[in-house]
Design a protein around this motif. Structure first.
Motif, PDB file in Angstrom:
ATOM      1  N   GLU A  87       0.850  -1.203   0.000  1.00 22.19           N
ATOM      2  CA  GLU A  87       0.000   0.000   0.000  1.00 22.19           C
ATOM      3  C   GLU A  87       0.885   1.251   0.000  1.00 22.19           C
ATOM      4  O   GLU A  87       0.628   2.217  -0.732  1.00 22.19           O
ATOM      5  N   THR A  91       1.083   4.091  -2.948  1.00 28.12           N
ATOM      6  CA  THR A  91       0.833   5.506  -2.658  1.00 28.12           C
ATOM      7  C   THR A  91       2.050   6.347  -3.043  1.00 28.12           C
ATOM      8  O   THR A  91       1.924   7.343  -3.758  1.00 28.12           O
ATOM      9  N   ILE A 101      -8.856  -1.594  -0.780  1.00 28.75           N
ATOM     10  CA  ILE A 101      -8.902  -2.176   0.563  1.00 28.75           C
ATOM     11  C   ILE A 101     -10.282  -2.805   0.728  1.00 28.75           C
ATOM     12  O   ILE A 101     -11.302  -2.160   0.466  1.00 28.75           O
ATOM     13  N   ALA A 152      -6.815  -6.575   1.085  1.00 29.24           N
ATOM     14  CA  ALA A 152      -6.771  -5.816  -0.186  1.00 29.24           C
ATOM     15  C   ALA A 152      -6.749  -6.747  -1.389  1.00 29.24           C
ATOM     16  O   ALA A 152      -6.612  -7.968  -1.260  1.00 29.24           O
TER      17      ALA A 152
END
Ligand SMILES: Cc1cc2nc3c(=O)[nH]c(=O)nc-3n(C[C@H](O)[C@H](O)[C@H](O)COP(=O)(O)OP(=O)(O)OC[C@H]3O[C@@H](n4cnc5c(N)ncnc54)[C@H](O)[C@@H]3O)c2cc1C
Length: 490
Positions: A87, A91, A101, A152
Protein backbone atom coordinates in the motif's frame (compact mmCIF):
# COMPACT_ATOMS: atom_id res chain seq x y z
CA UNK A 1 22.08 -11.97 -22.30
CA UNK A 2 24.93 -12.86 -24.58
CA UNK A 3 28.09 -12.08 -22.66
CA UNK A 4 29.60 -12.69 -19.23
CA UNK A 5 28.90 -9.95 -16.75
CA UNK A 6 29.50 -8.76 -13.22
CA UNK A 7 27.13 -6.91 -10.94
CA UNK A 8 26.51 -6.11 -7.32
CA UNK A 9 23.20 -7.93 -7.06
CA UNK A 10 21.79 -10.61 -9.36
CA UNK A 11 18.10 -11.48 -9.05
CA UNK A 12 16.92 -14.64 -10.76
CA UNK A 13 13.23 -14.53 -11.68
CA UNK A 14 11.10 -11.50 -12.49
CA UNK A 15 7.77 -12.38 -10.93
CA UNK A 16 6.32 -10.49 -7.98
CA UNK A 17 9.13 -11.89 -5.78
CA UNK A 18 12.06 -10.91 -7.97
CA UNK A 19 10.76 -7.48 -8.94
CA UNK A 20 9.80 -6.68 -5.33
CA UNK A 21 13.25 -7.76 -4.17
CA UNK A 22 14.77 -5.48 -6.85
CA UNK A 23 12.58 -2.55 -5.82
CA UNK A 24 13.69 -2.91 -2.17
CA UNK A 25 17.29 -3.35 -3.32
CA UNK A 26 17.32 0.13 -4.88
CA UNK A 27 17.94 1.30 -1.31
CA UNK A 28 21.12 -0.75 -0.86
CA UNK A 29 22.52 -1.90 -4.22
CA UNK A 30 23.74 0.25 -7.08
CA UNK A 31 24.25 -2.25 -9.85
CA UNK A 32 21.33 -4.68 -10.12
CA UNK A 33 20.77 -7.32 -12.81
CA UNK A 34 17.53 -9.31 -13.18
CA UNK A 35 17.25 -12.35 -15.42
CA UNK A 36 14.17 -14.31 -16.34
CA UNK A 37 14.02 -17.43 -18.45
CA UNK A 38 10.78 -16.26 -20.06
CA UNK A 39 9.09 -12.87 -20.22
CA UNK A 40 8.99 -10.74 -17.08
CA UNK A 41 6.01 -11.28 -14.72
CA UNK A 42 4.45 -13.89 -16.99
CA UNK A 43 5.01 -16.81 -14.61
CA UNK A 44 2.75 -17.72 -11.70
CA UNK A 45 2.27 -14.04 -10.93
CA UNK A 46 0.39 -13.60 -14.22
CA UNK A 47 -2.16 -16.21 -13.14
CA UNK A 48 -2.75 -15.13 -9.59
CA UNK A 49 -6.08 -13.94 -8.24
CA UNK A 50 -4.15 -11.27 -6.33
CA UNK A 51 -5.84 -11.15 -2.94
CA UNK A 52 -3.34 -9.42 -0.70
CA UNK A 53 -4.15 -10.74 2.70
CA UNK A 54 -2.90 -12.15 5.97
CA UNK A 55 -5.96 -14.40 6.05
CA UNK A 56 -4.61 -17.67 4.70
CA UNK A 57 -7.29 -20.22 5.45
CA UNK A 58 -7.03 -21.91 8.82
CA UNK A 59 -3.35 -21.11 9.14
CA UNK A 60 -3.32 -19.53 12.62
CA UNK A 61 -5.08 -22.43 14.30
CA UNK A 62 -2.66 -24.80 12.52
CA UNK A 63 0.45 -22.76 13.34
CA UNK A 64 -0.48 -22.45 17.01
CA UNK A 65 -0.96 -26.22 17.21
CA UNK A 66 2.25 -27.02 15.29
CA UNK A 67 4.69 -24.30 16.34
CA UNK A 68 3.02 -22.30 19.14
CA UNK A 69 1.75 -18.76 19.43
CA UNK A 70 5.07 -16.95 18.89
CA UNK A 71 5.51 -18.37 15.39
CA UNK A 72 1.82 -17.86 14.56
CA UNK A 73 2.00 -14.24 15.69
CA UNK A 74 5.15 -13.63 13.67
CA UNK A 75 3.54 -15.11 10.57
CA UNK A 76 0.63 -12.69 10.93
CA UNK A 77 3.00 -9.79 11.49
CA UNK A 78 5.14 -10.81 8.50
CA UNK A 79 2.14 -10.88 6.15
CA UNK A 80 0.61 -7.69 7.50
CA UNK A 81 3.95 -5.99 6.97
CA UNK A 82 3.83 -7.16 3.32
CA UNK A 83 0.30 -5.82 2.92
CA UNK A 84 1.17 -2.46 4.46
CA UNK A 85 4.32 -2.20 2.37
CA UNK A 86 2.53 -2.68 -0.93
CA UNK A 87 0.00 0.00 0.00
CA UNK A 88 2.88 2.29 0.90
CA UNK A 89 4.65 1.66 -2.42
CA UNK A 90 1.45 2.18 -4.42
CA UNK A 91 0.83 5.51 -2.66
CA UNK A 92 4.44 6.68 -2.86
CA UNK A 93 4.88 5.80 -6.53
CA UNK A 94 1.31 6.73 -7.43
CA UNK A 95 0.63 3.39 -9.13
CA UNK A 96 -2.75 2.93 -10.81
CA UNK A 97 -3.25 -0.79 -10.31
CA UNK A 98 -6.86 -1.14 -9.15
CA UNK A 99 -5.69 -1.51 -5.56
CA UNK A 100 -8.62 -1.64 -3.17
CA UNK A 101 -8.90 -2.18 0.56
CA UNK A 102 -11.59 -4.77 1.27
CA UNK A 103 -12.77 -7.06 4.03
CA UNK A 104 -11.53 -10.62 4.00
CA UNK A 105 -13.94 -13.46 4.81
CA UNK A 106 -12.98 -17.03 5.58
CA UNK A 107 -16.27 -18.85 5.12
CA UNK A 108 -17.66 -22.29 5.89
CA UNK A 109 -19.15 -23.75 2.74
CA UNK A 110 -20.75 -26.65 4.58
CA UNK A 111 -22.34 -26.57 8.01
CA UNK A 112 -19.80 -29.02 9.45
CA UNK A 113 -16.99 -26.57 8.59
CA UNK A 114 -18.36 -23.99 11.03
CA UNK A 115 -16.37 -25.60 13.84
CA UNK A 116 -13.17 -24.88 11.88
CA UNK A 117 -14.18 -21.25 11.42
CA UNK A 118 -14.81 -21.04 15.17
CA UNK A 119 -11.42 -22.62 15.93
CA UNK A 120 -9.71 -20.10 13.64
CA UNK A 121 -11.62 -17.29 15.39
CA UNK A 122 -10.31 -18.54 18.74
CA UNK A 123 -6.78 -18.55 17.25
CA UNK A 124 -7.29 -14.91 16.16
CA UNK A 125 -8.33 -14.06 19.69
CA UNK A 126 -5.29 -15.77 21.17
CA UNK A 127 -3.01 -13.85 18.81
CA UNK A 128 -4.75 -10.52 19.22
CA UNK A 129 -5.97 -10.44 15.59
CA UNK A 130 -9.14 -8.39 15.23
CA UNK A 131 -11.58 -10.84 13.62
CA UNK A 132 -15.28 -11.49 14.11
CA UNK A 133 -17.70 -14.24 13.18
CA UNK A 134 -20.34 -12.93 10.79
CA UNK A 135 -22.77 -14.04 8.11
CA UNK A 136 -22.01 -13.18 4.49
CA UNK A 137 -24.20 -13.05 1.40
CA UNK A 138 -26.08 -16.34 1.45
CA UNK A 139 -25.45 -16.84 -2.25
CA UNK A 140 -21.79 -17.38 -1.41
CA UNK A 141 -22.57 -19.46 1.63
CA UNK A 142 -25.32 -19.48 4.28
CA UNK A 143 -22.85 -20.61 6.95
CA UNK A 144 -20.56 -18.77 9.34
CA UNK A 145 -17.62 -16.70 8.17
CA UNK A 146 -14.66 -15.11 9.92
CA UNK A 147 -14.15 -11.48 8.97
CA UNK A 148 -10.76 -9.80 8.87
CA UNK A 149 -11.02 -6.14 7.91
CA UNK A 150 -8.51 -4.08 5.91
CA UNK A 151 -7.26 -6.68 3.48
CA UNK A 152 -6.77 -5.82 -0.19
CA UNK A 153 -6.60 -6.87 -3.81
CA UNK A 154 -5.11 -5.36 -6.96
CA UNK A 155 -3.96 -5.93 -10.49
CA UNK A 156 -0.39 -7.28 -10.27
CA UNK A 157 0.35 -6.78 -13.96
CA UNK A 158 -0.41 -3.04 -13.79
CA UNK A 159 1.56 -2.82 -10.55
CA UNK A 160 4.61 -4.64 -11.89
CA UNK A 161 4.64 -2.71 -15.14
CA UNK A 162 5.13 0.48 -13.14
CA UNK A 163 7.67 -1.14 -10.79
CA UNK A 164 9.63 -2.29 -13.86
CA UNK A 165 9.60 1.26 -15.25
CA UNK A 166 10.97 2.54 -11.94
CA UNK A 167 13.71 -0.12 -12.00
CA UNK A 168 14.67 0.85 -15.53
CA UNK A 169 14.90 4.52 -14.55
CA UNK A 170 17.39 3.40 -11.89
CA UNK A 171 19.44 1.63 -14.58
CA UNK A 172 18.58 -1.88 -13.42
CA UNK A 173 19.51 -4.26 -16.24
CA UNK A 174 16.75 -6.74 -17.06
CA UNK A 175 17.32 -9.72 -19.35
CA UNK A 176 14.44 -11.84 -20.58
CA UNK A 177 14.80 -15.28 -22.18
CA UNK A 178 17.86 -15.89 -20.03
CA UNK A 179 17.79 -19.13 -18.09
CA UNK A 180 20.07 -19.80 -15.13
CA UNK A 181 21.02 -23.43 -14.86
CA UNK A 182 23.30 -23.33 -11.85
CA UNK A 183 24.08 -21.08 -8.92
CA UNK A 184 26.91 -21.60 -6.47
CA UNK A 185 29.16 -19.70 -4.11
CA UNK A 186 32.92 -20.10 -4.29
CA UNK A 187 34.78 -16.94 -3.41
CA UNK A 188 31.86 -14.93 -4.75
CA UNK A 189 28.45 -16.17 -5.84
CA UNK A 190 28.18 -17.09 -9.50
CA UNK A 191 25.40 -18.11 -11.85
CA UNK A 192 25.62 -19.84 -15.19
CA UNK A 193 23.11 -19.39 -17.99
CA UNK A 194 21.97 -22.11 -20.36
CA UNK A 195 24.09 -20.34 -23.01
CA UNK A 196 27.12 -20.92 -20.73
CA UNK A 197 27.53 -17.26 -19.83
CA UNK A 198 28.82 -16.47 -16.36
CA UNK A 199 27.34 -13.87 -14.04
CA UNK A 200 29.49 -12.90 -11.05
CA UNK A 201 27.69 -11.00 -8.34
CA UNK A 202 28.38 -9.88 -4.80
CA UNK A 203 24.99 -11.27 -3.90
CA UNK A 204 22.35 -13.40 -5.58
CA UNK A 205 18.63 -13.57 -4.79
CA UNK A 206 16.89 -16.65 -6.17
CA UNK A 207 13.26 -15.77 -6.87
CA UNK A 208 12.59 -18.32 -9.57
CA UNK A 209 9.44 -19.85 -8.01
CA UNK A 210 11.26 -23.18 -7.76
CA UNK A 211 14.78 -22.80 -6.29
CA UNK A 212 17.65 -23.41 -8.69
CA UNK A 213 20.25 -23.82 -6.00
CA UNK A 214 21.10 -27.52 -5.83
CA UNK A 215 24.01 -27.41 -3.42
CA UNK A 216 21.89 -26.91 -0.39
CA UNK A 217 18.81 -28.81 0.45
CA UNK A 218 16.35 -31.31 -0.96
CA UNK A 219 13.73 -28.78 -1.91
CA UNK A 220 11.85 -31.28 -4.01
CA UNK A 221 11.13 -33.25 -0.83
CA UNK A 222 9.58 -30.36 1.03
CA UNK A 223 7.91 -28.35 -1.72
CA UNK A 224 4.60 -29.75 -2.91
CA UNK A 225 3.22 -28.44 -6.20
CA UNK A 226 -0.48 -27.67 -6.13
CA UNK A 227 -2.66 -26.77 -9.09
CA UNK A 228 -5.42 -24.17 -8.69
CA UNK A 229 -8.09 -23.09 -11.14
CA UNK A 230 -9.63 -19.72 -11.84
CA UNK A 231 -12.53 -18.38 -13.91
CA UNK A 232 -13.57 -14.82 -14.69
CA UNK A 233 -17.05 -13.71 -15.70
CA UNK A 234 -18.06 -10.89 -18.00
CA UNK A 235 -19.42 -7.65 -16.43
CA UNK A 236 -21.95 -8.33 -13.69
CA UNK A 237 -24.23 -6.17 -11.56
CA UNK A 238 -24.37 -8.73 -8.73
CA UNK A 239 -25.02 -6.83 -5.53
CA UNK A 240 -22.57 -8.54 -3.26
CA UNK A 241 -20.06 -6.82 -0.98
CA UNK A 242 -16.79 -6.17 -2.77
CA UNK A 243 -14.46 -8.31 -0.63
CA UNK A 244 -12.07 -11.26 -0.61
CA UNK A 245 -13.91 -14.51 0.14
CA UNK A 246 -12.06 -17.74 0.77
CA UNK A 247 -12.85 -21.26 1.75
CA UNK A 248 -9.78 -23.46 1.90
CA UNK A 249 -11.13 -26.53 3.63
CA UNK A 250 -13.92 -27.77 1.42
CA UNK A 251 -13.13 -30.21 -1.24
CA UNK A 252 -12.95 -28.50 -3.73
CA UNK A 253 -11.90 -25.20 -2.15
CA UNK A 254 -13.25 -21.82 -3.24
CA UNK A 255 -12.11 -18.20 -3.44
CA UNK A 256 -14.04 -15.20 -4.75
CA UNK A 257 -13.36 -11.57 -5.47
CA UNK A 258 -14.52 -8.90 -7.87
CA UNK A 259 -12.17 -7.49 -10.49
CA UNK A 260 -12.35 -3.95 -11.85
CA UNK A 261 -12.23 -3.68 -15.62
CA UNK A 262 -13.04 -1.08 -18.27
CA UNK A 263 -16.25 -2.99 -19.01
CA UNK A 264 -17.37 -3.06 -15.36
CA UNK A 265 -17.15 -5.40 -12.41
CA UNK A 266 -16.17 -9.00 -13.14
CA UNK A 267 -16.58 -11.97 -10.82
CA UNK A 268 -13.51 -14.11 -10.25
CA UNK A 269 -13.99 -17.58 -8.75
CA UNK A 270 -10.93 -19.64 -8.00
CA UNK A 271 -9.92 -22.77 -6.14
CA UNK A 272 -10.67 -26.44 -6.80
CA UNK A 273 -6.99 -26.92 -5.94
CA UNK A 274 -5.30 -30.27 -5.68
CA UNK A 275 -1.79 -31.65 -5.33
CA UNK A 276 -0.21 -31.82 -8.78
CA UNK A 277 0.30 -35.56 -8.26
CA UNK A 278 -3.45 -36.21 -8.24
CA UNK A 279 -4.64 -37.76 -11.47
CA UNK A 280 -7.76 -35.72 -12.01
CA UNK A 281 -9.47 -34.09 -14.98
CA UNK A 282 -8.35 -30.46 -15.34
CA UNK A 283 -11.53 -29.71 -17.24
CA UNK A 284 -13.75 -31.15 -14.49
CA UNK A 285 -12.08 -29.02 -11.82
CA UNK A 286 -12.72 -25.86 -13.84
CA UNK A 287 -16.28 -27.08 -14.49
CA UNK A 288 -16.83 -27.31 -10.75
CA UNK A 289 -16.09 -23.59 -10.42
CA UNK A 290 -18.39 -22.78 -13.33
CA UNK A 291 -21.18 -24.89 -11.83
CA UNK A 292 -20.79 -23.09 -8.50
CA UNK A 293 -20.98 -19.73 -10.29
CA UNK A 294 -24.03 -20.78 -12.26
CA UNK A 295 -25.89 -22.30 -9.32
CA UNK A 296 -25.09 -19.60 -6.77
CA UNK A 297 -25.07 -16.42 -8.87
CA UNK A 298 -26.85 -17.36 -12.07
CA UNK A 299 -23.74 -16.58 -14.14
CA UNK A 300 -22.96 -19.23 -16.70
CA UNK A 301 -20.59 -17.41 -19.03
CA UNK A 302 -16.90 -17.30 -18.05
CA UNK A 303 -14.78 -16.01 -20.94
CA UNK A 304 -11.53 -16.59 -19.04
CA UNK A 305 -10.50 -19.94 -17.57
CA UNK A 306 -6.99 -20.75 -16.43
CA UNK A 307 -5.06 -22.90 -14.00
CA UNK A 308 -1.59 -22.63 -12.55
CA UNK A 309 0.58 -24.13 -9.96
CA UNK A 310 2.10 -22.81 -6.77
CA UNK A 311 4.24 -24.62 -4.22
CA UNK A 312 3.26 -25.33 -0.65
CA UNK A 313 5.74 -26.41 1.99
CA UNK A 314 5.13 -29.43 4.16
CA UNK A 315 4.89 -27.16 7.23
CA UNK A 316 2.95 -24.32 5.51
CA UNK A 317 5.59 -21.65 6.11
CA UNK A 318 7.39 -20.16 3.09
CA UNK A 319 11.12 -20.63 2.39
CA UNK A 320 12.68 -17.19 2.61
CA UNK A 321 16.16 -16.24 3.75
CA UNK A 322 19.86 -16.79 3.39
CA UNK A 323 21.08 -20.10 1.97
CA UNK A 324 24.83 -19.38 1.94
CA UNK A 325 26.81 -16.31 2.93
CA UNK A 326 25.73 -14.30 -0.11
CA UNK A 327 22.90 -16.28 -1.70
CA UNK A 328 19.29 -15.71 -0.71
CA UNK A 329 16.07 -17.52 -1.56
CA UNK A 330 12.38 -16.58 -1.83
CA UNK A 331 10.09 -19.53 -2.58
CA UNK A 332 7.09 -21.70 -1.75
CA UNK A 333 4.30 -19.37 -0.72
CA UNK A 334 1.49 -21.86 -0.21
CA UNK A 335 -0.62 -19.97 -2.76
CA UNK A 336 -0.37 -16.77 -0.72
CA UNK A 337 2.36 -15.07 -2.67
CA UNK A 338 1.17 -11.45 -2.65
CA UNK A 339 1.79 -10.48 0.97
CA UNK A 340 4.55 -13.12 1.16
CA UNK A 341 6.59 -11.87 -1.82
CA UNK A 342 6.44 -8.26 -0.65
CA UNK A 343 7.12 -9.21 2.99
CA UNK A 344 9.85 -11.58 1.77
CA UNK A 345 11.59 -8.80 -0.15
CA UNK A 346 11.74 -6.83 3.11
CA UNK A 347 13.16 -9.81 5.00
CA UNK A 348 15.93 -10.20 2.41
CA UNK A 349 16.65 -6.47 2.60
CA UNK A 350 16.88 -6.68 6.40
CA UNK A 351 19.21 -9.66 6.21
CA UNK A 352 21.49 -7.89 3.73
CA UNK A 353 21.53 -4.47 5.33
CA UNK A 354 21.13 -5.30 9.03
CA UNK A 355 22.28 -8.91 9.05
CA UNK A 356 19.09 -9.57 11.02
CA UNK A 357 15.39 -10.10 10.50
CA UNK A 358 12.96 -10.96 13.28
CA UNK A 359 11.19 -13.28 10.81
CA UNK A 360 14.31 -15.09 9.58
CA UNK A 361 14.02 -17.92 12.06
CA UNK A 362 10.49 -19.00 11.14
CA UNK A 363 11.12 -18.72 7.38
CA UNK A 364 14.66 -20.14 7.15
CA UNK A 365 14.89 -22.22 3.98
CA UNK A 366 17.09 -24.97 5.42
CA UNK A 367 14.53 -26.17 7.96
CA UNK A 368 13.07 -29.62 7.56
CA UNK A 369 9.99 -30.34 9.61
CA UNK A 370 9.49 -34.08 9.82
CA UNK A 371 5.76 -34.53 9.83
CA UNK A 372 3.11 -36.80 8.35
CA UNK A 373 2.83 -34.68 5.22
CA UNK A 374 6.51 -34.92 4.33
CA UNK A 375 6.46 -38.71 4.73
CA UNK A 376 3.22 -39.31 2.82
CA UNK A 377 4.24 -37.03 -0.01
CA UNK A 378 7.69 -38.50 -0.45
CA UNK A 379 6.84 -42.14 0.18
CA UNK A 380 3.96 -41.84 -2.25
CA UNK A 381 6.34 -40.40 -4.85
CA UNK A 382 7.61 -43.78 -6.05
CA UNK A 383 4.02 -44.80 -6.81
CA UNK A 384 3.36 -41.46 -8.51
CA UNK A 385 6.53 -41.78 -10.58
CA UNK A 386 5.62 -45.27 -11.76
CA UNK A 387 2.06 -44.23 -12.52
CA UNK A 388 3.21 -41.26 -14.60
CA UNK A 389 5.44 -43.49 -16.70
CA UNK A 390 2.48 -45.57 -17.68
CA UNK A 391 1.42 -43.41 -20.59
CA UNK A 392 -1.44 -44.86 -22.63
CA UNK A 393 -0.62 -46.29 -26.04
CA UNK A 394 -3.28 -44.90 -28.33
CA UNK A 395 -4.32 -46.62 -31.52
CA UNK A 396 -5.88 -43.53 -32.99
CA UNK A 397 -5.01 -40.00 -32.01
CA UNK A 398 -7.73 -37.52 -32.79
CA UNK A 399 -6.62 -33.95 -32.47
CA UNK A 400 -8.78 -31.00 -33.26
CA UNK A 401 -6.80 -27.77 -33.77
CA UNK A 402 -5.29 -26.31 -30.59
CA UNK A 403 -5.43 -29.56 -28.67
CA UNK A 404 -2.79 -32.02 -27.58
CA UNK A 405 -2.38 -35.55 -26.25
CA UNK A 406 0.33 -37.77 -24.87
CA UNK A 407 0.87 -41.27 -26.15
CA UNK A 408 3.49 -43.93 -26.64
CA UNK A 409 4.81 -44.35 -30.15
CA UNK A 410 7.06 -47.40 -30.10
CA UNK A 411 9.28 -46.94 -27.06
CA UNK A 412 8.97 -43.16 -27.09
CA UNK A 413 6.69 -41.14 -24.85
CA UNK A 414 5.41 -38.46 -27.14
CA UNK A 415 3.35 -35.33 -26.65
CA UNK A 416 1.60 -34.23 -29.81
CA UNK A 417 0.00 -30.82 -30.19
CA UNK A 418 -1.82 -29.52 -33.24
CA UNK A 419 -1.93 -25.74 -33.62
CA UNK A 420 -4.66 -23.75 -35.33
CA UNK A 421 -2.92 -24.12 -38.71
CA UNK A 422 -2.79 -27.91 -38.23
CA UNK A 423 0.96 -27.84 -37.63
CA UNK A 424 2.04 -30.69 -35.35
CA UNK A 425 4.52 -30.23 -32.48
CA UNK A 426 6.06 -33.42 -31.15
CA UNK A 427 8.07 -33.51 -27.94
CA UNK A 428 9.49 -36.22 -25.71
CA UNK A 429 7.24 -36.05 -22.65
CA UNK A 430 9.80 -37.49 -20.25
CA UNK A 431 10.50 -34.97 -17.49
CA UNK A 432 14.20 -34.01 -17.49
CA UNK A 433 14.10 -33.76 -13.69
CA UNK A 434 13.43 -37.36 -12.60
CA UNK A 435 12.17 -38.95 -15.78
CA UNK A 436 8.49 -39.01 -14.83
CA UNK A 437 6.01 -39.12 -17.70
CA UNK A 438 4.27 -35.79 -18.33
CA UNK A 439 0.52 -35.29 -18.79
CA UNK A 440 -1.19 -32.86 -21.15
CA UNK A 441 -3.02 -29.97 -19.49
CA UNK A 442 -5.81 -28.93 -21.90
CA UNK A 443 -6.56 -25.65 -20.12
CA UNK A 444 -3.06 -24.22 -20.33
CA UNK A 445 -1.88 -26.31 -23.32
CA UNK A 446 1.11 -27.42 -21.28
CA UNK A 447 2.76 -30.71 -20.33
CA UNK A 448 2.78 -31.02 -16.55
CA UNK A 449 4.82 -33.28 -14.29
CA UNK A 450 2.76 -34.87 -11.55
CA UNK A 451 5.84 -35.68 -9.47
CA UNK A 452 7.58 -32.39 -8.69
CA UNK A 453 5.70 -29.86 -10.78
CA UNK A 454 7.88 -29.14 -13.81
CA UNK A 455 5.76 -27.65 -16.59
CA UNK A 456 6.46 -27.08 -20.28
CA UNK A 457 4.54 -25.38 -23.06
CA UNK A 458 3.47 -27.46 -26.06
CA UNK A 459 6.66 -26.60 -27.95
CA UNK A 460 8.60 -28.11 -25.05
CA UNK A 461 9.78 -24.85 -23.49
CA UNK A 462 10.31 -25.07 -19.73
CA UNK A 463 7.92 -22.87 -17.75
CA UNK A 464 8.32 -23.86 -14.11
CA UNK A 465 9.64 -26.44 -11.68
CA UNK A 466 12.84 -28.28 -10.86
CA UNK A 467 13.67 -29.33 -14.46
CA UNK A 468 16.51 -27.26 -15.91
CA UNK A 469 16.05 -27.74 -19.62
CA UNK A 470 13.37 -27.79 -22.32
CA UNK A 471 11.88 -31.04 -23.57
CA UNK A 472 13.58 -32.72 -26.50
CA UNK A 473 11.80 -32.06 -29.74
CA UNK A 474 10.88 -35.09 -31.82
CA UNK A 475 11.06 -34.85 -35.58
CA UNK A 476 8.25 -36.46 -37.51
CA UNK A 477 10.94 -38.63 -39.19
CA UNK A 478 11.78 -40.13 -35.80
CA UNK A 479 8.32 -41.63 -35.56
CA UNK A 480 7.95 -42.31 -39.26
CA UNK A 481 6.69 -45.83 -38.79
CA UNK A 482 3.73 -44.39 -36.89
CA UNK A 483 3.10 -41.58 -39.32
CA UNK A 484 -0.07 -42.97 -40.75
CA UNK A 485 -1.55 -42.61 -37.28
CA UNK A 486 -0.76 -38.94 -37.43
CA UNK A 487 -1.72 -38.34 -41.05
CA UNK A 488 -5.02 -40.10 -40.59
CA UNK A 489 -6.18 -37.22 -38.44
CA UNK A 490 -4.72 -34.34 -40.31
C1 LIG B 1 -4.56 -19.81 -9.48
C2 LIG B 1 -3.73 -19.14 -8.41
C3 LIG B 1 -4.30 -18.14 -7.63
C4 LIG B 1 -3.54 -17.48 -6.67
N1 LIG B 1 -4.15 -16.51 -5.93
C5 LIG B 1 -3.45 -15.87 -4.98
C6 LIG B 1 -4.07 -14.85 -4.19
O1 LIG B 1 -5.25 -14.54 -4.35
N2 LIG B 1 -3.31 -14.24 -3.25
C7 LIG B 1 -2.01 -14.57 -3.03
O2 LIG B 1 -1.40 -14.00 -2.13
N3 LIG B 1 -1.39 -15.52 -3.78
C8 LIG B 1 -2.07 -16.18 -4.74
N4 LIG B 1 -1.46 -17.13 -5.50
C9 LIG B 1 -0.02 -17.39 -5.31
C10 LIG B 1 0.84 -16.37 -6.03
O3 LIG B 1 0.30 -16.07 -7.31
C11 LIG B 1 2.27 -16.88 -6.18
O4 LIG B 1 2.73 -17.35 -4.95
C12 LIG B 1 3.21 -15.78 -6.65
O5 LIG B 1 2.70 -15.18 -7.83
C13 LIG B 1 4.60 -16.34 -6.91
O6 LIG B 1 5.39 -15.28 -7.40
P1 LIG B 1 6.92 -15.54 -7.75
O7 LIG B 1 7.48 -14.25 -8.22
O8 LIG B 1 7.59 -16.20 -6.60
O9 LIG B 1 6.87 -16.62 -8.92
P2 LIG B 1 6.66 -16.38 -10.50
O10 LIG B 1 5.65 -15.35 -10.78
O11 LIG B 1 6.45 -17.74 -11.09
O12 LIG B 1 8.06 -15.81 -10.97
C14 LIG B 1 9.21 -16.62 -11.06
C15 LIG B 1 9.96 -16.20 -12.31
O13 LIG B 1 11.19 -16.87 -12.36
C16 LIG B 1 11.49 -17.22 -13.69
N5 LIG B 1 12.41 -18.35 -13.64
C17 LIG B 1 12.17 -19.60 -13.20
N6 LIG B 1 13.28 -20.37 -13.32
C18 LIG B 1 14.23 -19.57 -13.84
C19 LIG B 1 15.59 -19.79 -14.20
N7 LIG B 1 16.17 -20.97 -14.04
N8 LIG B 1 16.30 -18.76 -14.72
C20 LIG B 1 15.72 -17.54 -14.91
N9 LIG B 1 14.42 -17.29 -14.58
C21 LIG B 1 13.71 -18.28 -14.04
C22 LIG B 1 10.13 -17.57 -14.27
O14 LIG B 1 10.13 -17.44 -15.68
C23 LIG B 1 9.21 -16.56 -13.60
O15 LIG B 1 9.00 -15.40 -14.38
C24 LIG B 1 -2.19 -17.83 -6.45
C25 LIG B 1 -1.61 -18.84 -7.22
C26 LIG B 1 -2.37 -19.50 -8.18
C27 LIG B 1 -1.71 -20.59 -8.96
Amino acid sequence: MNEDLECELLIIGAGLSGLSAAYEALAYAKDIVIVDENRIYQGTTASTTAKITAQHGYIYDDLIKTFGTITAKKYYEFNTRGLKRIEEIITKENIACDFQIVNGYLFAYKEEEEKNVEAEARAYQELGIQGEIVKIDTRISPHKALKLANQANFNPEKYLKRITDILLVHKVRIFENTRIIDVYENETPEAITSERKLIKAKRIIIASHYPIYKGFNFYFMKMIPQISYSILSGPTDLEIENANYINTISNPALGLRFVKSDEGRLLNISGASHDAKTFISYIKQAEFLKEYGKKNFGISDYPYVWCTQDYTTTDYLPLIGRVTKNIYLMASYNKWGMSTAIGGALVIKDLITLNYSKFAHILRPERLKLNKKIFTYNLGMIGTLLKTRNIPRRKIIKLTPETGKVTKLGMKRVGIYKDKNHKLYLVDVTCPHMRCGLRYNPIEKTYDCKCHGSRFDYTGKLLDGPARRDLYKIEIEDVKSYLNLLNENK
